[in-house]
Design a protein around this motif. Structure first.
Motif, PDB file in Angstrom:
ATOM      1  N   ASN A 126       0.854  -1.180   0.000  1.00  0.00           N
ATOM      2  CA  ASN A 126       0.000   0.000   0.000  1.00  0.00           C
ATOM      3  C   ASN A 126       0.895   1.236   0.000  1.00  0.00           C
ATOM      4  O   ASN A 126       1.118   1.851   1.023  1.00  0.00           O
ATOM      5  CB  ASN A 126      -0.885  -0.058   1.240  1.00  0.00           C
ATOM      6  N   GLN A 164      11.592   3.122   8.214  1.00  0.00           N
ATOM      7  CA  GLN A 164      10.172   2.968   8.511  1.00  0.00           C
ATOM      8  C   GLN A 164       9.423   2.426   7.303  1.00  0.00           C
ATOM      9  O   GLN A 164       8.520   1.603   7.433  1.00  0.00           O
ATOM     10  CB  GLN A 164       9.553   4.309   8.887  1.00  0.00           C
ATOM     11  N   ILE A 165       9.814   2.908   6.141  1.00  0.00           N
ATOM     12  CA  ILE A 165       9.156   2.444   4.924  1.00  0.00           C
ATOM     13  C   ILE A 165       9.390   0.946   4.785  1.00  0.00           C
ATOM     14  O   ILE A 165       8.461   0.181   4.496  1.00  0.00           O
ATOM     15  CB  ILE A 165       9.727   3.189   3.698  1.00  0.00           C
ATOM     16  N   GLN A 209      10.012  -1.200   7.094  1.00  0.00           N
ATOM     17  CA  GLN A 209       9.233  -1.921   8.103  1.00  0.00           C
ATOM     18  C   GLN A 209       7.789  -2.068   7.688  1.00  0.00           C
ATOM     19  O   GLN A 209       7.197  -3.137   7.800  1.00  0.00           O
ATOM     20  CB  GLN A 209       9.245  -1.140   9.402  1.00  0.00           C
ATOM     21  N   ALA A 210       7.233  -0.946   7.220  1.00  0.00           N
ATOM     22  CA  ALA A 210       5.832  -0.981   6.819  1.00  0.00           C
ATOM     23  C   ALA A 210       5.658  -1.965   5.665  1.00  0.00           C
ATOM     24  O   ALA A 210       4.693  -2.735   5.634  1.00  0.00           O
ATOM     25  CB  ALA A 210       5.378   0.414   6.412  1.00  0.00           C
ATOM     26  N   ALA A 220       7.442  -4.568   5.035  1.00  0.00           N
ATOM     27  CA  ALA A 220       7.543  -5.928   5.559  1.00  0.00           C
ATOM     28  C   ALA A 220       6.219  -6.356   6.168  1.00  0.00           C
ATOM     29  O   ALA A 220       5.759  -7.482   5.967  1.00  0.00           O
ATOM     30  CB  ALA A 220       8.647  -5.999   6.600  1.00  0.00           C
ATOM     31  N   SER A 221       5.625  -5.429   6.905  1.00  0.00           N
ATOM     32  CA  SER A 221       4.367  -5.803   7.552  1.00  0.00           C
ATOM     33  C   SER A 221       3.268  -6.021   6.517  1.00  0.00           C
ATOM     34  O   SER A 221       2.420  -6.889   6.655  1.00  0.00           O
ATOM     35  CB  SER A 221       4.023  -4.756   8.600  1.00  0.00           C
ATOM     36  N   SER A 253       3.630  -9.395   4.993  1.00  0.00           N
ATOM     37  CA  SER A 253       3.234 -10.504   5.859  1.00  0.00           C
ATOM     38  C   SER A 253       1.755 -10.817   5.687  1.00  0.00           C
ATOM     39  O   SER A 253       1.309 -11.923   5.942  1.00  0.00           O
ATOM     40  CB  SER A 253       3.540 -10.166   7.312  1.00  0.00           C
ATOM     41  N   LYS A 254       1.014  -9.841   5.202  1.00  0.00           N
ATOM     42  CA  LYS A 254      -0.421 -10.060   5.039  1.00  0.00           C
ATOM     43  C   LYS A 254      -0.724 -10.994   3.880  1.00  0.00           C
ATOM     44  O   LYS A 254      -1.821 -11.526   3.777  1.00  0.00           O
ATOM     45  CB  LYS A 254      -1.140  -8.727   4.843  1.00  0.00           C
ATOM     46  N   VAL A 297       8.959 -11.762   6.233  1.00  0.00           N
ATOM     47  CA  VAL A 297      10.117 -10.957   5.879  1.00  0.00           C
ATOM     48  C   VAL A 297      11.125 -10.912   7.026  1.00  0.00           C
ATOM     49  O   VAL A 297      10.763 -10.674   8.170  1.00  0.00           O
ATOM     50  CB  VAL A 297       9.686  -9.518   5.534  1.00  0.00           C
ATOM     51  N   ASP A 298      12.360 -11.163   6.674  1.00  0.00           N
ATOM     52  CA  ASP A 298      13.437 -10.989   7.652  1.00  0.00           C
ATOM     53  C   ASP A 298      14.128  -9.683   7.294  1.00  0.00           C
ATOM     54  O   ASP A 298      14.916  -9.607   6.356  1.00  0.00           O
ATOM     55  CB  ASP A 298      14.380 -12.193   7.537  1.00  0.00           C
ATOM     56  N   LEU A 299      13.792  -8.644   8.039  1.00  0.00           N
ATOM     57  CA  LEU A 299      14.244  -7.305   7.660  1.00  0.00           C
ATOM     58  C   LEU A 299      15.487  -6.890   8.424  1.00  0.00           C
ATOM     59  O   LEU A 299      15.603  -7.097   9.626  1.00  0.00           O
ATOM     60  CB  LEU A 299      13.108  -6.306   7.949  1.00  0.00           C
ATOM     61  N   LYS A 300      16.408  -6.292   7.702  1.00  0.00           N
ATOM     62  CA  LYS A 300      17.593  -5.740   8.354  1.00  0.00           C
ATOM     63  C   LYS A 300      17.810  -4.328   7.832  1.00  0.00           C
ATOM     64  O   LYS A 300      17.790  -4.100   6.627  1.00  0.00           O
ATOM     65  CB  LYS A 300      18.792  -6.606   7.997  1.00  0.00           C
TER      66      LYS A 300
END
Ligand code: ATP
Ligand code: ATP
Ligand code: MG
Ligand code: MG
Lengths: 568, 493, 325, 313
Positions: B276, B345-346, B348-349, B351-352, B355-356, B361-364
């Motif tokens: 999104n 932050q982008i 992370q968002a 990744a989330s 997940s839907k 996601v394994d984020l670094k």
């Protein structure tokens, strides 16, 4: 009107195990120009009274009742500022523990000068002059030089004298001296007592002198107060009290004074005991203390000190020529046979404690050799090699308080060496041993739960002895072990040591200023002055026929106790 | 007027050819003037070049102004332009831009011709990078070293001394602390409304500090302004926020080499549909970014109106199912955390959001210093990359990001998706030789459409630019999407 | 003392050698320095060429030998970013940091000692509780927040103090000092206060707890019995004894402040070494980082040497030269 | 042993053992602090049970919920009692989960520092001479490498020897090691200084005369007397460690971004200070402050307890 008037004083030390009333309803007074001696059992509350007068009871002590008047002025309950006016200026105070009274980070000069400035109006140069003259008056040699040094560079007796000098420096009206001469040899003691005496006569100063030395009491005090378990059991003219004691305790105390005129086998014990639970007679033979596993094969003298010299650097420098030293021991040689008690006497600052420390392995000597059972200690390379010998050789430090870890309870302090050296089979046995030891130095089991600072000077000294015995040593080095003990407890302890000696062939190096005691316990005696061992002789021979000039001087000054002879 | 400007960094050098970076270009526009420069809407404006014309497929002619003086007092002639061009060709950073050209020829003292080896459409774009330097000033030796040499590390004459034609001269410079620019008395552009006499540039790294400096009146203009702070700037009296839609594209590459699932176009599409990016722009960027569905921002020749973002979770799930990944799969993701606006932050968002649709996601995230070496290795399955076209042209995006990786030609150098499509390669290459703007535009639009359909990468948004300034500064006329404000023309009331 | 210093000097050399070895070994993990030097469109080949030029592709030992040979001659390499000798850059920035640390240290000393002593003397007082509560909050509020709040209040809302930078400095014998101009002093206030704010709670607590120990000692009791003014007892007799751990902790903290005042310097854009270090890390300016780390080693060796010396001066029973009694 | 003796023992043991409890029960501040501490501890331990949502589950968070204020405010959402952070995570849940990580790292890291620092400081001070010089110069070397550098070194070593996977899997342990290793010199130097002063005291000599081993003298005799600065530093260090973790995580050397710890949450919140989303930083901040306050109070209490000379009533 008397200078000091204490009325119905009651002092309590509350604790979680109940409140301990150290002083119960005590009243006495001191007049100008008068020395009042305070004697009594160790732990009777003598120091507590003194501290209460200047409002410096150590926490949690509180004055639970009673009043203190100075010159008719009520001083108990005054606030800090008002008290400050009195302290130092009106009342000069000498704490019992001179070692810890001095701030280790300031020179003796700084500590003297600030007191003078705080209490007297004078210029700095006048103050310096006064400080030096005070040092001289209390018998410190080379005061100009010594005054620049730090407390740790002084011997025990010298520190005590510094404390006295400081207490006198503010020209107080009242001097409260709590066992001021315990670490002093008789000649210096004499000098100091004379000084105080003169102040009393010339300046109409009053003095409260707490002491255990009955000789001193009979020689210098005008009146004497006898304390027992927080009570004043007797108070009156010295001659009267000592000559015709009214109270049972006083009588038995006097009877326990060690004789200076001849040697007795054992010390007479105090017969007056209020509560019966005290001492069940200990049977050393069957007790743990009497069962040493140490096997002896070596036949020479147990300890041999050969040509030991030690100097302290008082000023370090990169250049050899600029360094300054104090020669504390010069070429000292003597030996002690197994089962023997060797006494060391001599001038304060003459290096006695240093010798003791060198033997105990705390200071490596600059020169010389020390052998223990034929083993050369100075040649040992590691602490590991030394460890077996450490246990066999114990030391009672001159200052019992600082030699105990302030954060350990008494029980642990005594139990630790037993545990560490695995001298007992079980924790239960250890406990039994600790309790017995505490009992035998007259403290009682419950002393175990307390910390060192909660004890009186004499009590601490006894803990220190108990700890030293806990390793079942073969050689016991005692640096003034009984200086803070009243004669009755002293007798009890010395008898214990004697029993151990008989049973186990315990060997002792006994340092003391108390010549009567020395005479009673020692087989041979060495006399020291200015780092040198002047003479070594059989104890009776020394007292009857001293060889060295200094020895003769020392013996002649021995304070005679002129109490009632009939009591014996 | 005297003003103080706070940027997040100061120029690393005074040599305009040493490094191709925003900071150096900002500096160049103050101390130098290019032949032509971009206007706000990507048109061209005459500067040192008065007139220009295409002579033939490969030749372009520029007529230079006659009244231009360098700071040293020397007058500008065609020789300086030729000298500058030669120097550019030796600059590691700039030679790429000028690779299509074989020569810059002096016709007469005030006319030059630039000749490309193949027909080349982007002459004016590249001309914005030609900032004529004072050839006399920069020639010769100092301390035994050639004054003209470009040194990346270590000192050089040009990195500390300037003689340009720009509106300002440097009067003092303390690296990392401040640069003081003063108006050049003999500036040729006497029509410029600019009235700034002295401009002090201070670098202030921390967003909050920079903002505080503006709010407390310590500085007059700041850039950038963090999206979180926009509200605060706007609502403060006496301070204005100026924003411009930017052209830096933020995107994710989906590594087809390292993760098998990403080779499936349906999976890639599912990912694009699951993200999104409108939400990201709204919530994380606080609206200060333009949601992207393609590489080219509006105004670029390749921009296709219809290629809009396509967030659709249902469809995404559907696609995953079709691809046989109904249960999802694991995926590693990396992103910098101090390179782009709100980058971590982008990520992370994102990744989330993934997940839907079942993608774990394994984020670094890491600072850019560590990120770039990872990016060079394309270490993760999804890697964030931001791109700004140096030529403000659509082809540039593809050249670096979506063309097939080719070590020889250097194409696709940043293509961590390992996306490869010969059609795209061919179209871009053609476009780069097409001088007819209309035809060229068609080609590049075609490219965008292919990339869109094949979900070659995940477009997120184009970062906006924002300046905060005291209201007496008329910032709006001088700023543009390229982020080098023309301070020479700044009017302070 | 002379011998002591010579010994320390020798040890310092070893320390710095070890540091350089380690610092050099980790360089490769800091990132790629090239990225910060070139634009995005420069090709990998170009970058390789530059790498070769910089000697980045050489094996560790070659690089290290080169470094150490130069270092012995006093050349720690040039910073990539500043294009000047790294040592010079550091010395330049050090002035700003030292002034900042000096200012903060003054605040810490002036505030922590009276507060710590007060709260030790009156352990049950309300004010003491307030001080202690504040210090607990102080410990847990990060500098960043303190700094921003200070900035918000004093420069944005009240407009009294500048919010960033060093302001005007005057050159005194090559030292650019902000202590002698009004502007410079004003600029110092906020950074110093916020830097001090991190350390203050620690020091207040330390003073207090050491003071409590000292107050229960016999010599303090005796000093009281001597009739000294209570302030003298507290501030001379007791305080001097609390100085020992304080000095040690202080020494380490000052070293740390000089080295790593990263946050404070970043927030206030203070052109000092902490900020320099952070930027160097961000820019992967490896020569600067190596030089910096070695240099920090020197700072610690020096401060710790001074601390040990002072320690010996304050506590005469401790023999710093380590020789036996 | 007779019957009376065993009775003695039990009573004795009771008396001896209950010192701690006894003083604890009489100190209200200590009790309240401990209760609070316990509450924090339990809340952290049972975070998965207590928290309304699982903030580390990416499935459960939605960017559209980001930056919502606490539920009692105008735009608040009843699902999120204390509001949400920049990613739409429930602040309350994140605090609970984050405390878990932060507390573990904070305490363990300080424990590592303490142990290393104590051993090294005691040895340096007690043995003196070469040992001292060596250890203290070693400390100087260590000090020269900031926590950040240590993190880089440690992570490089671990990545090289175990691979990157290992690192992210054991991030918490790594962080404990890093922060622990990075900051021991503070302790070591402080303890050494205290030891130098204590070593001169007679009770240490007495212990030597008893023939105790060096280790015993150091740990059982000297250490308890150096306790007060250690306690002070420790309480401060816990807070520092918690914030260090956040800083390291930012550098990519710690916890993954999508599992914010308490410290990370506070750091995230900074960016929102000027924008008005105060709850992101304030709530976790309050938790951290009260946690540290409680730790400090307990530390003070312990320090007083261990100082037998202070009368505790
Ligand atoms: N700080 C304290 N806390 C608890 N009890 C104490 C404390 N100080 C002293 N006592 C107790 O009070 C009693 C009296 O102590 P005090 O020091 O007055 O004895 P003393 O008569 O001076 O004995 P000594 O001759 O041995 O010095 C002792 O039983 C001692 O254990
Ligand atoms: N650590 C030291 N540093 C310097 N000089 C010291 C040190 N310890 C002792 N001295 C000096 O050594 C000499 C002998 O001291 P020592 O303690 O052995 O005397 P002592 O015979 O035990 O005296 P006292 O009977 O007063 O206890 C004294 O002059 C003393 O000042
Ligand atoms: Mg007494
Ligand atoms: Mg002695």
């Amino acid at each position: 009107m008397s200078l000091l008037e204490v009325k119905n004083l009651r002092i309590e030390y509350p604790s979680r195990f109940g409140t301990h009333t150290a002083v119960k309803n005590l009243s006495f007074n001191i007049n100008r120009g008068e020395i009042v001696g305070v004697v009594g059992e160790s732990g009777a509350g003598k120091s507590t009274v003194g501290n209460a007068i200047i409002d410096l009871l150590s926490p949690p002590g509180i004055i639970a009742g009673g009043d203190v008047f100075l010159d008719g002025d009520l001083i108990s309950g005054k606030n800090i500022d008002q008290m400050r006016q009195i302290r130092g200026n009106k009342i000069g105070f000498i704490f019992q523990d001179p070692m810890t009274s001095l701030n280790p980070l300031f020179t003796v000069e700084q500590q003297l000068l600030e007191t003078i400035h705080a209490n007297l109006k004078m210029s700095n140069s006048e103050a310096v002059a006064r400080a030096i003259s005070l040092m001289e008056q209390v018998g410190i040699p080379e005061p100009e030089l010594r005054i620049k040094q730090y407390p740790h560079q002084f011997s025990g007796g010298m520190r005590q004298r510094v404390v006295i000098a400081i207490a006198l420096s503010g020209e107080p009206d009242l001097i409260i001296a709590d066992e001021p001469t315990t670490a002093l040899d008789v000649s210096i003691q004499d000098q100091i007592l004379t000084l105080i005496r003169n102040l009393c006569i010339e300046k109409q100063v009053g003095c409260m002198l707490v002491t255990h030395d009955m000789g001193v009491v009979s020689n210098v005090t005008d009146r004497v107060a006898v304390m027992y378990r927080g009570d004043l059991v007797e108070f009156g003219e010295t001659a009267q009290v000592l000559g015709e004691p009214a109270h049972e305790y006083t009588r038995s105390l006097i009877s326990a004074v060690p004789r200076s005129d001849r040697k007795l086998g054992r010390f007479p014990l105090v017969s007056y005991i209020e509560e019966a639970h005290e001492l069940e007679k200990l049977d050393i033979k069957t007790h743990w203390l009497g069962q040493s596993e140490d096997q002896r094969e070596y036949t020479g003298p147990l300890l041999n000190v050969e040509n030991v010299s030690l100097r302290f650097t008082t000023k370090d420098s990169f250049f050899e020529s600029k360094r300054e030293y104090v020669q504390a021991n010069k070429n000292i040689s003597f030996s002690i046979n197994e089962g023997e008690t060797f006494g060391l006497v001599g001038e304060s600052g003459s290096g006695k404690s240093t010798v003791a420390r060198v033997i105990a392995g705390l200071y490596p000597p600059n020169e010389g050799k020390i052998t223990f059972e034929g083993i050369d200690l100075t040649a040992l390379k590691s602490e590991k090699q030394r460890r077996p010998i450490r246990r066999q050789m114990q030391m009672v430090f001159q200052n019992p308080y600082t030699s105990m870890n302030p954060r350990m309870k008494i029980y642990d302090i005594i139990a630790e060496p037993i545990r560490f050296h695995k001298l007992a089979a079980s924790e239960q046995q250890i406990q039994q041993i600790v309790f017995d030891l505490l009992d035998h130095v007259g403290l009682g089991k419950m002393a175990g739960v307390k910390y060192p600072h909660e004890f009186s000077g004499g009590q601490r000294q006894r803990i220190s002895i108990a700890r030293a015995l806990a390793t079942r040593p073969r050689l016991l080095i005692c640096d003034e072990p009984t200086s803070a003990l009243d004669v009755s407890v002293q007798a009890q302890i010395l008898n214990l040591l004697k029993d151990l000696q008989d049973e186990l062939n315990l060997t002792m190096l006994f340092i003391s200023h108390d010549l009567p005691v020395i005479r009673q316990v020692c087989d041979r005696i060495g006399v020291m002055r200015q780092g040198e061992l002047l003479e070594v002789s059989e104890s009776e021979k020394l007292f009857t026929n001293p060889q060295h000039e200094y020895s003769q001087h020392l013996i002649s000054l021995m304070p005679e106790f002129k109490g009632l002879r009939t009591a014996i | 007027a005297d003003i103080t400007v706070a940027y997040d960094s100061d120029p690393v050098t005074l040599d305009p050819h040493e490094q191709l970076s925003g900071g150096v270009l900002q500096m160049s526009h103050m101390l130098f003037d290019p032949l032509v420069r971009f206007t706000k809407d990507f048109d061209f404006e005459a500067r040192i070049a008065e007139k220009w014309e295409r002579v033939n497929e490969t030749t372009f002619r520029f007529t230079l102004r006659k009244d231009v003086k360098f700071h040293s007092g020397n007058a500008l002639t065609a020789d300086d332009v030729v000298w500058t061009f030669e120097r550019l060709k030796t600059s590691g950073d700039f030679k790429g831009i000028f690779a299509p050209y074989s020569e810059l020829k002096k016709v007469d003292d005030y006319t030059v011709e630039i000749i490309s080896s193949e027909p080349y459409p982007l002459v004016l774009q590249t001309a914005t990078y030609i900032f004529p330097m004072d050839s006399k000033f920069y020639s010769g030796e100092m301390d035994g070293k050639d004054k003209s040499s470009i040194v990346k590390h270590g000192n050089s004459f040009a990195s500390t001394n300037v003689s340009g034609t720009g509106p300002f001269v440097v009067t003092s410079r303390e690296q990392g602390v401040k640069v003081v620019y003063e108006r050049f008395a003999d500036y040729w552009d006497t029509n410029s409304p600019g009235n700034v006499d002295k401009l002090t540039l201070v670098p202030i790294k921390e967003n909050a500090t920079r903002l505080a400096a503006l709010l407390s009146g310590g500085v007059d203009l700041i850039n950038p302004v963090a999206p979180n702070d926009h509200k605060r700037v706007k609502s403060t009296k006496g301070i204005e926020l100026t924003t411009v839609s930017g052209t830096r594209l933020i995107s994710f590459h989906m590594n087809q080499n390292s993760n098998e699932a990403l080779r499936d176009v349906r999976v890639r599409q599912a990912i694009v549909h699951a993200i999104n990016n409108d939400g990201i722009v709204k919530r994380i960027m606080k609206g200060f970014a333009t949601t992207a569905g393609q590489q080219s921002p509006e105004g670029y020749v390749g921009h296709v109106e219809s290629l809009v973002p396509r967030y659709d979770l249902k469809k995404a799930k559907q696609l995953m199912k079709e691809a046989g990944y109904e249960k999802g799969f694991n995926l590693s993701m990396m992103a910098p955390n101090n390179r782009y606006v709100n980058d971590a932050q982008i990520a992370q968002a994102t990744a989330s959001m993934l997940s839907k649709i079942g993608i774990k996601v394994d984020l670094k995230t890491m600072p850019k210093a560590q990120y770039w070496p990872e990016f060079d290795k394309c270490s993760a399955d999804m890697m964030m990359i931001g791109w700004h076209s140096d030529t403000e042209d659509s082809a540039n995006f593809s050249e670096f990001l979506t063309m097939t990786r080719d070590a020889e030609t250097g194409k696709g150098a940043y293509n961590c998706g390992y996306y490869a499509n010969p059609k795209v390669d061919q179209l871009v290459n053609q476009a780069n030789a097409e001088t007819d703007p209309a035809k060229r535009s068609e080609m590049l639009k075609e490219v965008e459409k292919i990339l869109y359909n094949e979900a070659a990468f995940v477009p997120l948004h184009w970062q906006d630019l924002a300046w905060g300034a005291k209201s007496n500064l008329q910032v709006d006329p001088i700023v543009n999407a390229l982020n080098f404000p023309y301070f020479g023309d700044l009017v302070v009331k | 003392m002379f011998t002591f210093l010579v010994k320390r000097l020798f040890q310092a050399l070893i320390v710095m050698f070890v540091i350089s070895l380690v610092a050099f070994a980790i360089q490769d993990n800091l990132g790629d320095p090239l990225r910060e030097m070139v634009g995005q469109s420069v090709s990998e080949e170009e970058r390789q060429v530059l790498r070769d030029e910089l000697g980045l592709n050489d094996p560790y030992l070659t690089k290290y030998t080169r470094f150490i040979t130069n270092a012995v001659q006093g050349d720690l390499g040039d910073s990539y970013f500043f294009k000047r000798p790294a040592a010079e850059v550091i010395l330049d920035k050090l002035q700003a940091t030292l002034e900042l640390v000096f200012g903060a240290a003054i605040i810490i000393v002036v505030v922590s000692i009276p507060l710590g002593v007060y709260s030790a003397i009156h352990p049950k007082n309300i004010l003491t509780k307030v001080i202690m509560a504040f210090s607990s909050i102080g410990i847990s509020v990060p500098v960043f927040l303190t700094a921003i709040i200070l900035m918000y209040i004093f420069s944005i809302e009240l407009g009294w103090l500048p919010s960033y930078g060093r302001g005007e400095t005057v050159n005194i014998l090559g030292w650019h000092s902000g202590f002698f101009t009004k502007d410079g002093l004003l600029h110092l206030v906020l950074p110093c206060v916020s830097l001090a704010s991190i350390m203050l709670p620690l020091f207040i607590r330390l003073v207090r707890s050491e003071m409590l120990e000292a107050l229960s000692s016999e010599y303090v009791k005796f000093a009281t019995a001597k009739g000294l003014a209570m302030n003298k007892v507290y501030y001379q007799h007791a305080l001097k004894n609390t100085m020992l751990p304080l000095l040690t902790v202080g020494g380490v903290q000052i070293g740390t402040m000089v080295a790593y005042t990263i946050l404070t310097e970043t927030v206030f854009q203070w052109p000092g070494t902490g900020f320099l270090f952070l930027e160097a890390i961000n820019r992967v300016d490896t020569p600067l980082i190596t030089a910096y780390v070695i240099f920090v080693g020197l700072i610690f060796v020096v401060t710790n040497t001074i601390v040990d010396l002072l320690y010996g001066v304050i506590n005469p029973t401790v023999n710093i030269t380590g020789k036996g009694a | 042993m007779s019957n009376t003796d065993t009775k003695m023992l039990t009573r004795w043991e009771k008396v001896k053992e209950s010192d701690f409890i006894y003083h604890f029960k009489r100190d209200k501040v200590a009790m309240v602090s401990f209760a609070l501490f316990l509450a924090f501890f339990l809340a952290a331990l049972f975070a998965p049970l207590l928290s309304p949502t699982n903030p580390y589950d990416l499935m459960a968070i939605d960017i559209m919920d980001s930056e919502l204020p606490p539920s009692w405010m105008d735009e608040g959402d009843s699902r999120f009692l204390l509001g949400t952070d920049d990613q739409g995570r429930d602040i309350l849940s994140t605090i609970l989960y984050g405390s878990r990580l932060s507390l573990t790292i904070g305490f363990l890291a300080v424990a590592v520092q303490l142990i290393l620092g104590t051993i090294i400081g005691l040895s340096a001070g007690y043995f003196g001479g070469r040992v001292d010089s060596f250890l203290m110069r070693f400390a100087d070397v260590q000090l020269s490498f900031s926590t950040m550098m240590v993190a880089i070194i440690v992570s490089a070593i671990f990545k090289a020897s175990f691979g990157a996977e290992f690192f992210s899997e054991y991030a918490v342990i790594m962080l404990v090691v890093i922060i622990g290793v990075a900051e021991w010199p503070q302790y070591a130097r402080t303890i050494r200084a205290s030891v130098l002063a204590e070593k001169q005291k007679e009770y240490v000599e007495a212990a030597q005369v008893m023939g105790f081993r060096a280790g015993r003298i150091m740990f059982r005799h000297i250490l308890p007397n150096c306790l007060s600065p250690i306690l002070v530093i420790s309480t401060v260090q816990v807070a520092n460690a918690i914030m260090s973790e956040a800083a390291l995580s930012f550098l990519g050397l710690g916890l993954p971004v999508d599992q914010p710890s308490l410290g990370a949450l506070i750091s995230i919140g900074f960016k929102y200070i000027f924008s008005g989303a105060w709850w992101i930083t304030i709530f976790p901040g309050v938790v951290l402050v009260s946690l540290v306050l409680v730790i400090n109070l307990l530390g003070d209490w312990l320090r007083d307890l261990f100082n037998p000379k202070l009368y505790k009533g």
